[in-house]
Design a protein around this motif. Structure first.
Motif, PDB file in Angstrom:
ATOM      1  N   ALA A  21       5.947 -15.613  -9.668  1.00 25.88           N
ATOM      2  CA  ALA A  21       5.461 -14.297 -10.079  1.00 25.88           C
ATOM      3  C   ALA A  21       6.306 -13.726 -11.203  1.00 25.88           C
ATOM      4  O   ALA A  21       5.808 -12.981 -12.053  1.00 25.88           O
ATOM      5  N   SER A  22       7.607 -14.075 -11.226  1.00 24.20           N
ATOM      6  CA  SER A  22       8.489 -13.541 -12.264  1.00 24.20           C
ATOM      7  C   SER A  22       8.108 -14.035 -13.653  1.00 24.20           C
ATOM      8  O   SER A  22       8.450 -13.417 -14.655  1.00 24.20           O
ATOM      9  N   LEU A  23       7.387 -15.162 -13.705  1.00 26.23           N
ATOM     10  CA  LEU A  23       6.935 -15.674 -14.994  1.00 26.23           C
ATOM     11  C   LEU A  23       5.743 -14.876 -15.515  1.00 26.23           C
ATOM     12  O   LEU A  23       5.533 -14.775 -16.727  1.00 26.23           O
TER      13      LEU A  23
ATOM     14  N   VAL B  81      16.321  -1.003  -6.441  1.00 21.41           N
ATOM     15  CA  VAL B  81      15.236  -1.910  -6.824  1.00 21.41           C
ATOM     16  C   VAL B  81      15.777  -2.952  -7.788  1.00 21.41           C
ATOM     17  O   VAL B  81      16.839  -2.781  -8.386  1.00 21.41           O
ATOM     18  N   GLY B  82      15.025  -4.036  -7.933  1.00 24.50           N
ATOM     19  CA  GLY B  82      15.338  -5.054  -8.927  1.00 24.50           C
ATOM     20  C   GLY B  82      14.039  -5.594  -9.494  1.00 24.50           C
ATOM     21  O   GLY B  82      12.985  -5.483  -8.857  1.00 24.50           O
ATOM     22  N   SER B  83      14.095  -6.159 -10.676  1.00 30.78           N
ATOM     23  CA  SER B  83      12.892  -6.752 -11.257  1.00 30.78           C
ATOM     24  C   SER B  83      12.725  -8.171 -10.729  1.00 30.78           C
ATOM     25  O   SER B  83      13.685  -8.823 -10.315  1.00 30.78           O
ATOM     26  N   LEU B  84      11.485  -8.640 -10.738  1.00 32.61           N
ATOM     27  CA  LEU B  84      11.229 -10.008 -10.278  1.00 32.61           C
ATOM     28  C   LEU B  84      12.067 -11.015 -11.048  1.00 32.61           C
ATOM     29  O   LEU B  84      12.660 -11.924 -10.470  1.00 32.61           O
TER      30      LEU B  84
ATOM     31  N   ALA C 122      13.151 -16.016   2.757  1.00 32.91           N
ATOM     32  CA  ALA C 122      12.440 -17.241   3.096  1.00 32.91           C
ATOM     33  C   ALA C 122      12.172 -18.063   1.837  1.00 32.91           C
ATOM     34  O   ALA C 122      11.931 -17.515   0.767  1.00 32.91           O
ATOM     35  N   LYS C 123      12.218 -19.386   1.987  1.00 34.69           N
ATOM     36  CA  LYS C 123      12.009 -20.264   0.834  1.00 34.69           C
ATOM     37  C   LYS C 123      10.643 -20.029   0.199  1.00 34.69           C
ATOM     38  O   LYS C 123      10.497 -20.077  -1.033  1.00 34.69           O
ATOM     39  N   ALA C 124       9.630 -19.782   1.041  1.00 36.84           N
ATOM     40  CA  ALA C 124       8.294 -19.538   0.509  1.00 36.84           C
ATOM     41  C   ALA C 124       8.269 -18.275  -0.343  1.00 36.84           C
ATOM     42  O   ALA C 124       7.665 -18.236  -1.421  1.00 36.84           O
ATOM     43  N   ALA C 125       8.974 -17.223   0.138  1.00 33.49           N
ATOM     44  CA  ALA C 125       9.032 -15.970  -0.618  1.00 33.49           C
ATOM     45  C   ALA C 125       9.774 -16.166  -1.927  1.00 33.49           C
ATOM     46  O   ALA C 125       9.379 -15.612  -2.963  1.00 33.49           O
ATOM     47  N   ARG C 126      10.841 -16.960  -1.896  1.00 36.76           N
ATOM     48  CA  ARG C 126      11.588 -17.239  -3.125  1.00 36.76           C
ATOM     49  C   ARG C 126      10.709 -17.989  -4.127  1.00 36.76           C
ATOM     50  O   ARG C 126      10.733 -17.708  -5.330  1.00 36.76           O
ATOM     51  N   TRP C 127       9.936 -18.953  -3.638  1.00 34.29           N
ATOM     52  CA  TRP C 127       9.081 -19.743  -4.522  1.00 34.29           C
ATOM     53  C   TRP C 127       8.005 -18.867  -5.149  1.00 34.29           C
ATOM     54  O   TRP C 127       7.776 -18.913  -6.362  1.00 34.29           O
TER      55      TRP C 127
ATOM     56  N   LEU D  51       8.203  -6.374 -13.136  1.00 34.26           N
ATOM     57  CA  LEU D  51       7.734  -5.728 -11.921  1.00 34.26           C
ATOM     58  C   LEU D  51       8.901  -5.567 -10.948  1.00 34.26           C
ATOM     59  O   LEU D  51       9.624  -6.521 -10.691  1.00 34.26           O
ATOM     60  N   THR D  52       9.099  -4.359 -10.416  1.00 34.75           N
ATOM     61  CA  THR D  52      10.243  -4.105  -9.541  1.00 34.75           C
ATOM     62  C   THR D  52       9.871  -4.260  -8.071  1.00 34.75           C
ATOM     63  O   THR D  52       8.751  -3.977  -7.660  1.00 34.75           O
TER      64      THR D  52
END
Length: 246
Positions: free
Chosen positions: A143-145, A180-183, A133-138, A150-151
Motif C-alpha cells: 500500500a505504501s507504493l 501517526v506515521g505515513s505508510l 503481523a506479517k500479513a499486515a506488514r506485507w 497516507l497516515t
C-alpha cells in the motif's frame, strides 16, 4: 543569553527545514549534526540540528513550512538525502573542523559515513516490541507504493521514553508530536530496522545500561554519563590521523 540561533534553510526538494545551531563561545574544534545538547557547545563542539522531514516545525509550522510538507510525510530515501544536505551545510558553516553525525531512534538507523569523522547512534530502531503481523506488514508495504503519504496510527507512549516522568509528560503535551506515521515512513523504518539487525552492524556493546528509549533524558546520572561519553569519544577522534571506530 540564547544558547542557539534559529534559521529556516532550504534543503533537498526545496523543502524548508527548521534548524538550530549551537555555537561555542570560542572557535569550534568540531561540529556534530544532531537535534539536542547545548552541553556540547560548552566543550567547544558546535551542534547543527534540524527538525526532520515530516516532523516538528519542518512539518507543522503554519507560516514557514513548505507547501507540500506535512506530519509523517517522509521516507528513508528522502531522509538520507536530507542528512547529506545537513552534513554539507555543517561543513560550509564551520570550515575544516571534523564533522560527526549523531542519530537517535529512527535517526540511529539512518546513518551515513560519507565525509564524516565519526558516527554516534543511540537507541537505534531495530525491531518492534510487539511486532505487527506479517500479513499486515506485507499489505502495508504494498500500500505504501500506492499511497505513501497516507497516515496510520503509530502510538509512542511518553512513559516509555525515560524513567523521568516529566519527560514523558512533556512529550505527551508537545503540540509538535502526533501519534501517526505515513505508510511509506513506517514501512521504511520497520524494513530498515530489520536490515540493520541482519546485515548493517557487526559490533554492539555487551554491557548496555537498563535505560528506556531516550538515554539522553534518563535521570539518576544516566543522561550526564551518556553526554560525557559521547563528547569524550568525539574529542578522542579529532585528530585527522585517527581512523574512527564506527
Amino acid at each position: 543569553m540564547t544558547a542557539f540561533s534559529e534559521s529556516w534553510l532550504v534543503g533537498p526538494q526545496r523543502t524548508q527545514f527548521y534548524t538550530r545551531t549551537y555555537c561555542p563561545a570560542s572557535t569550534a574544534k568540531a561540529v556534530v549534526v544532531f537535534h539536542v545538547f547545548p552541553a556540547w557547545s560548552a566543550r567547544d563542539i558546535a551542534v547543527f540540528a534540524y527538525d526532520q522531514r515530516g516532523f516538528g516545525r519542518t512539518a507543522l509550522d503554519s507560516e514557514m513550512k513548505s507547501k507540500d510538507s506535512s506530519y509523517a510525510k517522509t521516507s528513508w530515501k528522502e531522509q538520507l538525502e536530507d542528512i547529506e544536505w545537513a552534513i554539507n551545510h555543517a561543513k560550509s558553516e564551520f570550515g575544516s573542523v571534523p564533522v560527526f553525525l549523531y542519530g537517535h531512534s529512527m535517526g540511529g538507523a539512518l546513518e551515513t559515513i560519507t565525509g564524516l569523522a565519526g558516527v554516534i547512534a543511540t537507541a537505534s530502531l531495530i525491531l518492534q516490541t510487539k511486532p505487527a503481523a506479517k500479513a499486515a506488514r506485507w499489505i502495508g508495504g504494498k500500500a505504501s507504493l500506492l499511497a505513501p503519504s497516507l497516515t496510520i496510527p503509530a502510538e509512542v507512549k511518553g512513559q516509555d521514553l525515560s524513567h523521568d516522568g516529566a519527560v514523558g509528560d512533556a512529550y505527551s503535551k508537545d503540540p509538535m508530536v502526533k501519534q501517526v506515521g505515513s505508510l511509506r515512513g513506517v514501512s521504511d523504518m520497520l524494513d530498515g530496522g530489520e536490515h540493520l539487525l541482519r546485515t548493517d552492524y557487526t559490533r554492539w556493546p555487551t554491557d548496555l545500561p537498563g535505560g528506556y528509549h531516550e538515554l539522553h533524558n534518563e535521570p539518576d546520572g544516566v543522561k550526564e554519563k551518556l553526554i560525557e561519553e559521547c563528547i569524550t569519544w568525539v574529542e578522542a577522534h579529532l585528530s585527522p590521523n585517527i581512523s574512527p571506530k564506527l
